[in-house]
Structures are given as C-alpha cells and as structure tokens.
Design a protein around this motif. Structure first.
Motif, mmCIF file in Angstrom:
data_model
loop_
_atom_site.group_PDB
_atom_site.id
_atom_site.type_symbol
_atom_site.label_atom_id
_atom_site.label_comp_id
_atom_site.label_asym_id
_atom_site.label_seq_id
_atom_site.Cartn_x
_atom_site.Cartn_y
_atom_site.Cartn_z
ATOM 1 N N MET A 54 0.845 -1.004 0.095
ATOM 2 C CA MET A 54 0.046 0.258 0.062
ATOM 3 C C MET A 54 0.778 1.344 -0.049
ATOM 4 O O MET A 54 0.441 2.134 -0.468
ATOM 5 N N SER A 55 1.884 1.112 0.806
ATOM 6 C CA SER A 55 2.711 2.417 0.786
ATOM 7 C C SER A 55 3.433 2.572 -0.584
ATOM 8 O O SER A 55 3.684 3.570 -1.238
ATOM 9 N N LEU A 109 3.998 5.104 -6.116
ATOM 10 C CA LEU A 109 3.959 5.133 -7.380
ATOM 11 C C LEU A 109 3.045 6.029 -7.986
ATOM 12 O O LEU A 109 3.009 6.203 -9.135
ATOM 13 N N ALA A 110 1.839 6.349 -7.527
ATOM 14 C CA ALA A 110 0.813 7.138 -7.791
ATOM 15 C C ALA A 110 1.229 8.422 -7.980
ATOM 16 O O ALA A 110 0.764 9.197 -8.765
ATOM 17 N N GLU A 111 2.220 8.953 -7.117
ATOM 18 C CA GLU A 111 2.577 10.419 -7.111
ATOM 19 C C GLU A 111 4.012 10.528 -7.848
ATOM 20 O O GLU A 111 4.514 11.416 -8.292
ATOM 21 N N ASN A 112 4.862 9.322 -7.921
ATOM 22 C CA ASN A 112 6.278 9.290 -8.553
ATOM 23 C C ASN A 112 6.355 8.047 -9.358
ATOM 24 O O ASN A 112 6.654 7.096 -8.618
ATOM 25 N N PRO A 113 6.002 7.901 -10.577
ATOM 26 C CA PRO A 113 5.827 6.738 -11.138
ATOM 27 C C PRO A 113 7.115 5.959 -11.491
ATOM 28 O O PRO A 113 7.102 4.637 -11.719
ATOM 29 N N LYS A 114 8.517 6.922 -11.537
ATOM 30 C CA LYS A 114 9.653 6.208 -11.710
ATOM 31 C C LYS A 114 10.469 6.642 -10.594
ATOM 32 O O LYS A 114 11.548 7.134 -10.564
ATOM 33 N N PRO A 115 10.408 6.208 -9.313
ATOM 34 C CA PRO A 115 11.247 6.613 -8.389
ATOM 35 C C PRO A 115 12.621 6.024 -8.333
ATOM 36 O O PRO A 115 12.629 4.747 -8.995
ATOM 37 N N THR A 116 13.436 6.789 -7.562
ATOM 38 C CA THR A 116 14.797 6.279 -7.809
ATOM 39 C C THR A 116 14.883 5.253 -6.373
ATOM 40 O O THR A 116 13.836 5.047 -5.553
ATOM 41 N N GLU A 117 15.972 4.405 -6.441
ATOM 42 C CA GLU A 117 16.066 3.737 -5.130
ATOM 43 C C GLU A 117 15.976 4.560 -3.874
ATOM 44 O O GLU A 117 15.484 4.047 -3.024
ATOM 45 N N ALA A 118 16.758 5.702 -3.818
ATOM 46 C CA ALA A 118 16.869 6.516 -2.817
ATOM 47 C C ALA A 118 15.539 6.724 -2.308
ATOM 48 O O ALA A 118 14.919 6.819 -1.268
ATOM 49 N N GLU A 119 14.982 7.087 -3.314
ATOM 50 C CA GLU A 119 13.300 7.674 -3.227
ATOM 51 C C GLU A 119 12.487 6.681 -2.503
ATOM 52 O O GLU A 119 11.864 6.875 -1.524
ATOM 53 N N ILE A 120 12.649 5.420 -3.072
ATOM 54 C CA ILE A 120 12.086 4.284 -2.538
ATOM 55 C C ILE A 120 12.403 4.168 -0.991
ATOM 56 O O ILE A 120 11.473 3.915 -0.171
ATOM 57 N N ARG A 121 13.663 3.870 -0.915
ATOM 58 C CA ARG A 121 14.096 3.757 0.760
ATOM 59 C C ARG A 121 13.481 4.858 1.575
ATOM 60 O O ARG A 121 13.172 4.616 2.784
#
Ligand code: FES
Ligand code: FES
Length: 161
Positions: A109-110, A115-127
């Motif tokens: 869910m997180s 992905l809804a607001e940032n469809p191509k996140p970087t690894e750092a953004e995901i972490r």
C-alpha cells in the motif's frame, strides 16, 4: 455506537462503531478484511497502511469515524478484478519481496501511494518513502527491487546486495 459509512475497495459499507474504534479494527473485525495487519498499534511498523481518499494512512492511527464518508482501499483492493495479483503484488512475488509476509500489505500500500505520485522513483526515493514501514525479515533489498520492477524500471539500477 454510531453508524459509520465508507466505500471500501469499491463497495459501500455501513456499520456501527464505537467512538474509540480504530480504522484498522473496523476493517479487520467489523468488515473481516484481515489483509490489513496490525503489528504495533503505536504507529511504528506500517503493517496497517491503507489508502484513505488516495493517501497512505496508518489505519491504527485513525478512528473509524474519521474515515466516515471516505473512500478506502485495502490490500484486498489491490488485486485485479479477476482475482489475480495486481502489478505491485506480482512484483513482490516475482522478486521475493517478502518472507513471513506480515509487513507486506503495508509495504504494497505504501508502494502504491509512492508510485501514484512518483511513477519512476529512484532507489533512494523508495528507501526514503518506506521509512515508516518496518520489515523484520527481508533486509529491504528485494522489497526495493520489487518496487523498481513494478514501476517498469530495470532492476539492474539497484546497488548490489
Ligand atoms: Fe499501525 Fe504498526 S499497526 S503502524
Ligand atoms: Fe516478514 Fe517483512 S516479510 S516482516
């Protein structure tokens, strides 16, 4: 007791709840949607994350009454209409993003909110985004890999394990 109504996974529901009833309890115990897990009750673990009006929320920190009239999506709502795993769920399976699975509903869910607001996140953004979700099993690497894959990016961009 008061009547609480909301749309959950596209279905209109209405049930009695006490003023102190948490949204997590309402979903699990009143509606029987036990895919939402409760790991702490103190806003620490993120296992209980659902979407309320499109925003990721720790459902153990919100009263059911506060979600009156809202549109709620739980992990049960992430599957495809035919019951097969949704994209993010499938990516978690394909990339071994879970072991015991306790944290997984909240992670998915997180991830969906990210992905809804940032469809191509970087690894750092995901972490960074997953800082509120604790996993005691996986070491996070395969969770990040699954989310990279779910975003349609090459998992080769990930730093080595
Ligand atoms: Fe909600 Fe842990 S059960 S954050
Ligand atoms: Fe076990 Fe994350 S898979 S807590």
């Amino acid at each position: 007791m008061s009547k609480v109504s909301m749309t959950v996974n596209g279905r209109q529901v209405s049930a009695d709840a006490e003023g102190r009833t948490l949204l997590s309890s309402f979903l699990r115990e009143t509606l029987g949607l036990t895919g939402t897990h409760v790991g702490c009750d103190t806003s620490q673990c993120g296992a209980c994350v659902v979407h309320v009006d499109g925003k990721a929320v720790k459902s153990c920190t919100m009263l059911a009454m506060e979600a009156d009239g809202a549109t709620v999506t739980t992990i049960e709502g992430m599957a495809n209409p035919d019951g097969s795993l949704g994209t993010i769920q499938q990516a978690f399976q394909d990339h071994h993003g879970l072991q015991c699975g306790f944290c997984t509903p909240g992670m998915v869910m997180s991830a969906a909110a990210l992905l809804a607001e940032n469809p191509k996140p970087t690894e750092a953004e995901i972490r960074h985004h997953l800082e509120g979700n604790i996993c005691r099993c996986t070491g996070y690497h395969n969770i990040v890999k699954a989310i990279i894959a779910a975003s349609g990016q090459d998992t080769g961009v990930l730093a080595a394990e």
